[in-house]
Design a protein around this motif. Structure first.
Motif, mmCIF file in Angstrom:
data_model
loop_
_atom_site.group_PDB
_atom_site.id
_atom_site.type_symbol
_atom_site.label_atom_id
_atom_site.label_comp_id
_atom_site.label_asym_id
_atom_site.label_seq_id
_atom_site.Cartn_x
_atom_site.Cartn_y
_atom_site.Cartn_z
ATOM 1 N N VAL A 76 1.020 -1.131 0.476
ATOM 2 C CA VAL A 76 0.212 0.030 0.092
ATOM 3 C C VAL A 76 0.903 1.134 -0.488
ATOM 4 C CG1 VAL A 76 -1.306 1.065 0.809
ATOM 5 C CG2 VAL A 76 -1.560 -1.210 1.916
ATOM 6 N N ALA A 77 0.468 2.008 -0.353
ATOM 7 C CA ALA A 77 1.595 3.900 -0.492
ATOM 8 C C ALA A 77 0.768 4.021 0.350
ATOM 9 C CB ALA A 77 1.047 4.330 -2.436
ATOM 10 N N VAL A 78 2.001 4.926 0.953
ATOM 11 C CA VAL A 78 1.783 5.433 1.720
ATOM 12 C C VAL A 78 2.157 6.709 2.403
ATOM 13 C CG1 VAL A 78 1.573 3.461 4.072
ATOM 14 C CG2 VAL A 78 4.270 4.809 3.755
ATOM 15 N N ASP A 79 1.719 7.593 2.997
ATOM 16 C CA ASP A 79 1.742 9.750 2.927
ATOM 17 C C ASP A 79 3.148 10.028 3.909
ATOM 18 O OD1 ASP A 79 -0.820 10.196 2.061
ATOM 19 O OD2 ASP A 79 -1.534 9.974 3.836
ATOM 20 N N LYS A 80 3.604 10.598 3.120
ATOM 21 C CA LYS A 80 5.462 10.893 3.755
ATOM 22 C C LYS A 80 5.061 11.917 5.128
ATOM 23 C CE LYS A 80 7.960 13.594 0.616
ATOM 24 N NZ LYS A 80 8.326 13.700 -0.538
ATOM 25 N N LEU A 81 5.697 11.758 5.216
ATOM 26 C CA LEU A 81 5.918 11.570 6.939
ATOM 27 C C LEU A 81 7.242 12.554 7.619
ATOM 28 C CD1 LEU A 81 4.868 13.352 9.984
ATOM 29 C CD2 LEU A 81 5.667 11.115 10.767
ATOM 30 N N LEU A 82 7.523 14.220 7.633
ATOM 31 C CA LEU A 82 9.636 14.508 8.042
ATOM 32 C C LEU A 82 9.383 14.522 9.316
ATOM 33 C CD1 LEU A 82 11.785 16.690 7.060
ATOM 34 C CD2 LEU A 82 10.223 18.467 7.430
ATOM 35 N N VAL A 83 10.329 14.726 9.820
ATOM 36 C CA VAL A 83 10.538 14.283 11.097
ATOM 37 C C VAL A 83 11.555 15.602 11.414
ATOM 38 C CG1 VAL A 83 11.344 12.960 13.742
ATOM 39 C CG2 VAL A 83 9.818 12.293 12.128
ATOM 40 N N ALA A 84 11.251 16.607 11.276
ATOM 41 C CA ALA A 84 12.538 17.167 11.648
ATOM 42 C C ALA A 84 12.908 17.119 13.091
ATOM 43 C CB ALA A 84 12.312 19.233 11.274
ATOM 44 N N LYS A 85 14.365 17.806 13.681
ATOM 45 C CA LYS A 85 14.898 18.098 14.669
ATOM 46 C C LYS A 85 15.469 19.261 14.726
ATOM 47 C CE LYS A 85 18.119 18.496 18.121
ATOM 48 N NZ LYS A 85 19.493 19.249 17.919
ATOM 49 N N ILE A 86 15.453 20.332 14.865
ATOM 50 C CA ILE A 86 16.441 21.965 15.164
ATOM 51 C C ILE A 86 16.777 22.348 16.774
ATOM 52 C CG2 ILE A 86 15.085 23.015 13.111
ATOM 53 C CD1 ILE A 86 13.714 24.268 15.384
ATOM 54 N N GLY A 87 18.368 21.866 16.062
ATOM 55 C CA GLY A 87 18.517 22.514 18.016
ATOM 56 C C GLY A 87 20.352 23.641 17.329
ATOM 57 N N GLY A 88 21.201 23.308 18.710
ATOM 58 C CA GLY A 88 22.395 23.902 18.662
ATOM 59 C C GLY A 88 22.485 25.596 18.408
ATOM 60 N N SER A 89 23.011 26.418 17.685
ATOM 61 C CA SER A 89 22.649 27.903 17.587
ATOM 62 C C SER A 89 21.351 28.587 16.740
ATOM 63 C CB SER A 89 23.872 28.305 17.170
ATOM 64 O OG SER A 89 24.042 27.899 15.998
ATOM 65 N N ILE A 90 20.690 27.316 15.697
ATOM 66 C CA ILE A 90 18.976 27.850 15.499
ATOM 67 C C ILE A 90 18.344 27.753 16.578
ATOM 68 C CG2 ILE A 90 17.168 26.533 14.179
ATOM 69 C CD1 ILE A 90 19.156 25.598 12.872
ATOM 70 N N ILE A 91 18.697 27.497 17.849
ATOM 71 C CA ILE A 91 17.638 28.402 18.879
ATOM 72 C C ILE A 91 17.659 29.076 19.709
ATOM 73 C CG2 ILE A 91 16.815 27.142 21.387
ATOM 74 C CD1 ILE A 91 15.631 25.101 18.519
ATOM 75 N N ASP A 92 19.355 29.664 19.346
ATOM 76 C CA ASP A 92 19.382 30.827 20.006
ATOM 77 C C ASP A 92 19.157 32.310 19.015
ATOM 78 O OD1 ASP A 92 19.400 29.639 22.949
ATOM 79 O OD2 ASP A 92 21.766 28.243 21.707
ATOM 80 N N ASP A 93 19.562 31.833 18.090
ATOM 81 C CA ASP A 93 18.966 32.977 16.898
ATOM 82 C C ASP A 93 18.079 33.577 16.241
ATOM 83 O OD1 ASP A 93 19.699 34.966 14.140
ATOM 84 O OD2 ASP A 93 21.570 33.705 13.827
ATOM 85 N N GLU A 94 17.235 34.469 16.865
ATOM 86 C CA GLU A 94 15.886 34.761 16.077
ATOM 87 C C GLU A 94 15.892 35.327 15.189
ATOM 88 O OE1 GLU A 94 12.901 38.241 17.639
ATOM 89 O OE2 GLU A 94 14.484 38.625 19.010
ATOM 90 N N ARG A 95 16.774 35.182 14.521
ATOM 91 C CA ARG A 95 16.477 35.211 13.095
ATOM 92 C C ARG A 95 16.414 34.301 12.462
ATOM 93 N NH1 ARG A 95 19.935 39.800 9.739
ATOM 94 N NH2 ARG A 95 19.296 38.569 7.896
#
Lengths: 271, 271
Positions: free
Chosen positions: A6-25
Motif C-alpha cells: 500500500v502506498a503511504v503518506d510522507k512524513l517529515l521528522v525535523a529536529k532543530i537545535g544548536g545555535s538555531i534556537i538561540d538566533d532569532e533570525r
C-alpha cells in the motif's frame, strides 16, 4: 510502499537545535521553511544555550558528561522551564503566525513518550529518561487532525515524574516508531552545514556518509565531540528502517540543498 | 437543555490556583479529585508563588497593580517558563499517573486562545493579553478525542507573540465560549474555602452570594483584595449564561462539599 504494497503518506521528522534556537533570525527562517512543507510533519527541538544561561543566573552549575546533561532535581526544574515553557511556546507561537497548526508537546502530554529513569551506572545522570515507548496511536491522531506536533526534549515515567531526554534521541525514536505508518524523512538542522571531512574547513561537507566511513573518520579523530552521539543516534534510525536521513543547516529541510545524507554502506548506489 | 431542546453533555471547567499550586500534597489531592470526574473536563491553572520565587532568583523585581502582574519582556520569559514549563508539565505528568489523558496547552497551541496586547492606559501592563477568541472548534475536537485540556495562563496574539493572561479570566472565557455546546459547571479552587462573610473567620463561608450582596459586601470592605477581580470575573460568566459557579477549596470540585455558590440574585430560589 510498506509491506502489503500500500502506498503511504510522507512524513517529515525535523529536529532543530544548536545555535538555531538561540538566533532569532535563524529560528524564524527555519520555522518558515518547516511550515511550508505541505505534507505531515513533526518538529523536535533542543534547548540551545538557553538552559545554561538560566542555570547560571540561578547559580546552578551546568554539568555535562559525553555531551549529555547531568540532571539533578534543580536542573530538571530549569530544563523543564526552558524547554517546555520558553523555547517550546516561542516556537509554537511563531509557527502559528505562519498558519501552521502547531501543538507543543512534552512526552507527558497525552502520554506521547514514556521513558524510564536511566539506572545509575558509571555516571549518575539523575532525572534523565531512556525512551520505552512512543505512543504512535496518539501522534497519528494528532497528525490526522491536521495538527503539527512540536516536541520539546522531555519525557515522563508514567508515575508523575518528568524526565530530561536528548532531542536527537526523541527525533530518532519518533521516526522509527512512525516508519511503520509513513515514509519518514528524518532531518537534523543545526548551526553547522553537515558532517565535515576536514573539521577545520566548513566547506568540506560530505555529501554522503556510510556507517563504515563514519567509524573510520571517528577512529581518525576527524569526527569528534557532539557529532559522535548524533551520528550514533542517526544511524540507529537507519538500521531500523528509516532510509532518508540528512544532517545539515536550516536549508537541509529541503532535499535539494546542501547536507550530509546518511547511507548504510559507502558503496550504496545513489538513489 | 440548550435552545432547540437537545439535551447536552456536562462539562466541568475547573480553575486551580493560589497555595494549592505550591503545596505538593494539596496539588496531588485536587488533581486526583479532578481526574475522578467522569465526564468531559477542562483544567486551568495559575502559577502560585513559583513565578515570584524564580523572578527573585533571577534578580527581577515582581511588580503587581490591582492583583495583576506587570509583564515586561524579562518577566514574560519567566512566567512563560514557570507557567507553561514547570507548573503545566508537573500537573500533566501527575494527571497522566492517575490515568487522565491530560494535554497541556497555552493559548498559542492550536491557536486555542487568541488575545490582543492590552493597550497602554493609566498602567502599562506590558505583555499582557486580553482575550479576543476561544477556539471552541479545536477545544471540542480535543474533548471529543477523550482528552483533557490543561491550560496554563498564557495566550498569544497570532503574530508570534506570547502574552500573559490571568488564569481566572481564561477559565471564565472558556466557560462562556463552551456554554454554547455543553452544560458548564465552573469551579474555582484555591487555598481558601470560599467567600467569607467575616474576613477574620475562616468558618464564615457564605453558602451563596448574589450580585447585589457582593456589591454590598465590597462597599463595606468585607470583600477585598484578590477576591474582587475574581468575583468580578466570575459574575461575568454568570451574566453570560454559566449558571453553576462555585468558589472554594479543593473540595469544591464536588458539588456536595463546602463552597460559595454564585447566583444572580440573593432572592433566587435554591435549585
Amino acid at each position: 510502499m510498506k509491506p502489503g504494497g500500500v502506498a503511504v503518506d510522507k512524513l517529515l521528522v525535523a529536529k532543530i537545535g544548536g545555535s538555531i534556537i538561540d538566533d532569532e533570525r535563524a529560528l524564524k527562517e527555519v520555522l518558515e521553511r518547516f511550515a511550508a512543507v505541505p505534507h505531515r510533519k513533526v518538529l523536535v527541538h533542543g534547548g540551545g544555550r538557553r538552559a545554561d544561561r538560566v542555570l547560571e543566573r540561578m547559580d546552578i552549575e551546568p554539568r555535562m558528561v559525553r555531551g549529555r546533561r547531568i540532571t539533578d532535581a534543580p536542573t530538571l526544574e530549569v530544563v523543564q522551564m526552558v524547554y517546555a515553557g520558553l523555547v517550546n511556546k516561542n516556537i509554537v507561537a511563531l509557527l502559528q503566525s505562519t498558519g501552521c497548526a502547531a501543538l507543543g508537546l512534552s512526552g507527558a502530554d497525552l502520554d506521547c513518550i514514556r521513558a524510564v529513569k536511566r539506572p545509575k551506572g558509571e555516571v549518575n545522570f539523575g532525572f534523565v529518561g531512556d525512551i520505552e515507548l512512543v505512543n504512535t496511536r496518539v501522534v497519528r491522531n494528532i497528525l490526522d487532525a491536521g495538527w503539527t506536533p512540536v516536541f520539546c526534549p522531555l519525557t515522563h515515567d508514567g508515575r508523575g515524574q518528568m524526565l530530561n531526554t536528548n532531542a536527537d534521541t526523541i527525533a530518532v525514536e519518533i521516526a522509527i516508531a512512525l516508519e511503520h505508518f509513513f515514509n519518514v524523512e528524518l532531518v537534523f538542522c543545526s548551526g553547522g552545514r553537515g558532517v565535515l571531512a576536514d573539521p577545520g574547513d566548513e566547506q568540506s561537507v560530505l555529501a554522503r556518509i556510510g556507517i563504515e566511513e563514519y567509524h573510520s573518520l571517528k577512529a581518525r579523530g576527524i569526527i569528534s565531540a557532539g557529532m559522535i552521539p548524533k551520528l550514533d543516534t542517526a544511524f540507529r534510525a537507519m538500521r531500523n528502517g528509516v532510509t532518508e536521513i540528512r544532517i545539515g543547516g536550516s536549508g537541509a529541510l529541503n532535499a535539494e540543498n546542501q547536507a550530509t545524507r546518511l547511507c548504510l554502506s559507502n558503496t550504496e548506489e545513489k538513489k
